[in-house]
Design a protein around this motif. Structure first.
Motif, PDB file in Angstrom:
ATOM      1  N   GLU A  70      68.357  41.026 -27.677  1.00 25.68           N
ATOM      2  CA  GLU A  70      67.103  41.655 -27.252  1.00 25.68           C
ATOM      3  C   GLU A  70      66.893  43.006 -27.924  1.00 25.68           C
ATOM      4  O   GLU A  70      65.753  43.392 -28.220  1.00 25.68           O
ATOM      5  N   ASP A  74      63.534  43.853 -29.924  1.00 26.60           N
ATOM      6  CA  ASP A  74      62.697  45.018 -29.639  1.00 26.60           C
ATOM      7  C   ASP A  74      62.383  45.800 -30.919  1.00 26.60           C
ATOM      8  O   ASP A  74      61.264  46.292 -31.105  1.00 26.60           O
ATOM      9  N   ARG A  75      63.370  45.889 -31.818  1.00 30.62           N
ATOM     10  CA  ARG A  75      63.123  46.579 -33.095  1.00 30.62           C
ATOM     11  C   ARG A  75      62.102  45.818 -33.939  1.00 30.62           C
ATOM     12  O   ARG A  75      61.227  46.412 -34.574  1.00 30.62           O
ATOM     13  N   ASP A  83      55.003  48.248 -30.319  1.00 28.63           N
ATOM     14  CA  ASP A  83      55.505  48.174 -28.940  1.00 28.63           C
ATOM     15  C   ASP A  83      56.976  47.769 -28.992  1.00 28.63           C
ATOM     16  O   ASP A  83      57.317  46.731 -29.562  1.00 28.63           O
ATOM     17  N   ASP A  84      57.854  48.579 -28.413  1.00 25.64           N
ATOM     18  CA  ASP A  84      59.285  48.288 -28.506  1.00 25.64           C
ATOM     19  C   ASP A  84      59.783  47.341 -27.417  1.00 25.64           C
ATOM     20  O   ASP A  84      60.989  47.210 -27.204  1.00 25.64           O
ATOM     21  N   ASP A  85      58.866  46.664 -26.730  1.00 27.23           N
ATOM     22  CA  ASP A  85      59.229  45.609 -25.782  1.00 27.23           C
ATOM     23  C   ASP A  85      58.802  44.280 -26.402  1.00 27.23           C
ATOM     24  O   ASP A  85      57.608  43.989 -26.516  1.00 27.23           O
ATOM     25  N   TRP A  86      59.770  43.457 -26.810  1.00 34.62           N
ATOM     26  CA  TRP A  86      59.428  42.230 -27.534  1.00 34.62           C
ATOM     27  C   TRP A  86      58.554  41.295 -26.716  1.00 34.62           C
ATOM     28  O   TRP A  86      57.742  40.536 -27.279  1.00 34.62           O
ATOM     29  N   ARG A  87      58.670  41.344 -25.396  1.00 34.56           N
ATOM     30  CA  ARG A  87      57.896  40.428 -24.561  1.00 34.56           C
ATOM     31  C   ARG A  87      56.404  40.713 -24.662  1.00 34.56           C
ATOM     32  O   ARG A  87      55.585  39.788 -24.661  1.00 34.56           O
TER      33      ARG A  87
END
Length: 320
Positions: A70, A74-75, A83-87
Motif C-alpha cells: 500500500e 500511495d506513491r 492524492d497520496d491515498d491510492w483508494r
C-alpha cells in the motif's frame, strides 16, 4: 519445503467441461459453509504447504506485506492524481470498464495476447504453442467460487456477473486496470504456461515409479507461481510508462495478501462473515457481490485462498 501431490490436477479436464455448463436458471443454493477452527486450519496449512505457520503468524506476515504494498500504491497514486491515498485514485479508475459482458471478454482476449507477446519478446520462458481460449463462466458454482476469472485446462473462464442475469454494476470488477494482472496470472506466464510445462515434462504412464520431483505440484506452488508471475512482470517493466496499470497490478498483489490475512482469521474465529466482507469492500473497494463470493470461497476451501501468498513466499525463498 516438501511438495505434496495434489489430486486437483487430475480433476482439471472434468472441471473445464463444467466451466461453461449449467448456464440455465440458478440451482438451489448449497448449505452455508462454516469455519473449520484454528487447530484444523493450522494442521491443513502445514500438511499442504510444508510451512510451519500458525494462523496468527500467517495473518501477521500478510499484514506486513499489505502495508508495504500500500505504501508503494500511495506513491503511484500521488504521481497520477496528486492524492497520496491510492483508494481515492482507484475509485475513478474502477469506473472505466467495458460496457457489457461481451466487452469484458474481448478485453481479456486482448490482454492475454499482450502478455504472451511480452513474455515471448523478453524471452522469459518457453511458451505453449496453442492459444488460450477465453470464455464466459456460465456455471453458477464457478461464478460463486471465482468472482473474476479462472483457468481450467486450456480455457480462461471469466465471471461477468455473480448471477445468471447480467449485472452492470459487477463490471467494475473488470476495470481496464484490473484485467492486465489477471491475464498475467491466469495465462502468461502464469497458469496456462505452468500447466503446459508440467504436462510436457511429466513421465509417460507406466514408466515406473514417479519421484517426488516429478509429481504434480500442490496448490501452493501452482498459485504461488501464478502470483510470482505477476511480480515478475512488474520487475520486467511490463507496465512501464503506465502508472495507472501498475497501480492495478499492485492492487492485485494486495488482493492476495488480504486473502492470506482473512483466511486464517476467519477460520480461527477472529473474524465473522460480515467483518470479512467489509474488509474486502473497505480494503480493496470490491463490490458487495464480489466480496461475498470471496468470503464464501474462504469457507468452502480452507487454506486455498492463502496458497497464493504462501506459495509466492516459498518461490521467492527458492529464488534467493
Amino acid at each position: 519445503m516438501r511438495v505434496v501431490c495434489s489430486p486437483s490436477t487430475v480433476l482439471l479436464p472434468l472441471l473445464a467441461t463444467l466451466l461453461v455448463a449449467c448456464s440455465g436458471p440458478e440451482e438451489v443454493p448449497p448449505a452455508e459453509p462454516t469455519a473449520v477452527g484454528r487447530a484444523a486450519y493450522e494442521r491443513q496449512l502445514e500438511l499442504e504447504s510444508g510451512a510451519r505457520l500458525t494462523a496468527d503468524g500467517l495473518a501477521q506476515l500478510a499484514q506486513q506485506a499489505s502495508e508495504a504494498i500500500e505504501a508503494r500504491m500511495d506513491r503511484l497514486a500521488a504521481e497520477l492524481s496528486g492524492d497520496d491515498d491510492w483508494r481515492e485514485t482507484f475509485v475513478e479508475l474502477r469506473g472505466q470498464h467495458p460496457e457489457d459482458g461481451a466487452g469484458v471478454l474481448e478485453l481479456y482476449r486482448r490482454e492475454v495476447t499482450r502478455a504472451a507477446e511480452f513474455a515471448a519478446a523478453h524471452d522469459l520462458l518457453t511458451l505453449p504453442p496453442d492459444d488460450l481460449e477465453v470464455v464466459e463462466a456460465a456455471n453458477p458454482i464457478i461464478r460463486r467460487s471465482f468472482p473474476l476469472a479462472l483457468y481450467l485446462d486450456g480455457k480462461l473462464g471469466v465471471t461477468t456477473s455473480a448471477t445468471a442475469e447480467p449485472d452492470s454494476g459487477y463490471l467494475a470488477n473488470h476495470c481496464y486496470v484490473c484485467v492486465p494482472p489477471l491475464a498475467v496470472h491466469e495465462a502468461y506466464p502464469g497458469h496456462h504456461v505452468s500447466f503446459w510445462q508440467m504436462e510436457r515434462t511429466a513421465p509417460p504412464r507406466g514408466m515406473g515409479p514417479v519421484s517426488p520431483e516429478e509429481r504434480p505440484l500442490n496448490m501452493f506452488f501452482l498459485e504461488g507461481w501464478a502470483l510470482y508471475s505477476e511480480l515478475l512482470m512488474l520487475e520486467q517493466g511490463y507496465y512501464a510508462g503506465h502508472p495507472e496499470e501498475e497501480l492495478g497490478a499492485w492492487r492485485s498483489l494486495l488482493h492476495r495478501a488480504l486473502r492470506a490475512r482473512v483466511d486464517p482469521l476467519l477460520h480461527s474465529g477472529e473474524l465473522d462473515v460480515e467483518e470479512a466482507v467489509e474488509l474486502y469492500r473497505r480494503e480493496l473497494l470490491m463490490t458487495e457481490d464480489a466480496a461475498r463470493t470471496e468470503v464464501r470461497r474462504h469457507l468452502d476451501l480452507p487454506t486455498n485462498t492463502a496458497t497464493y501468498f504462501v506459495g509466492l513466499l516459498q518461490i521467492l525463498e527458492l529464488r534467493e
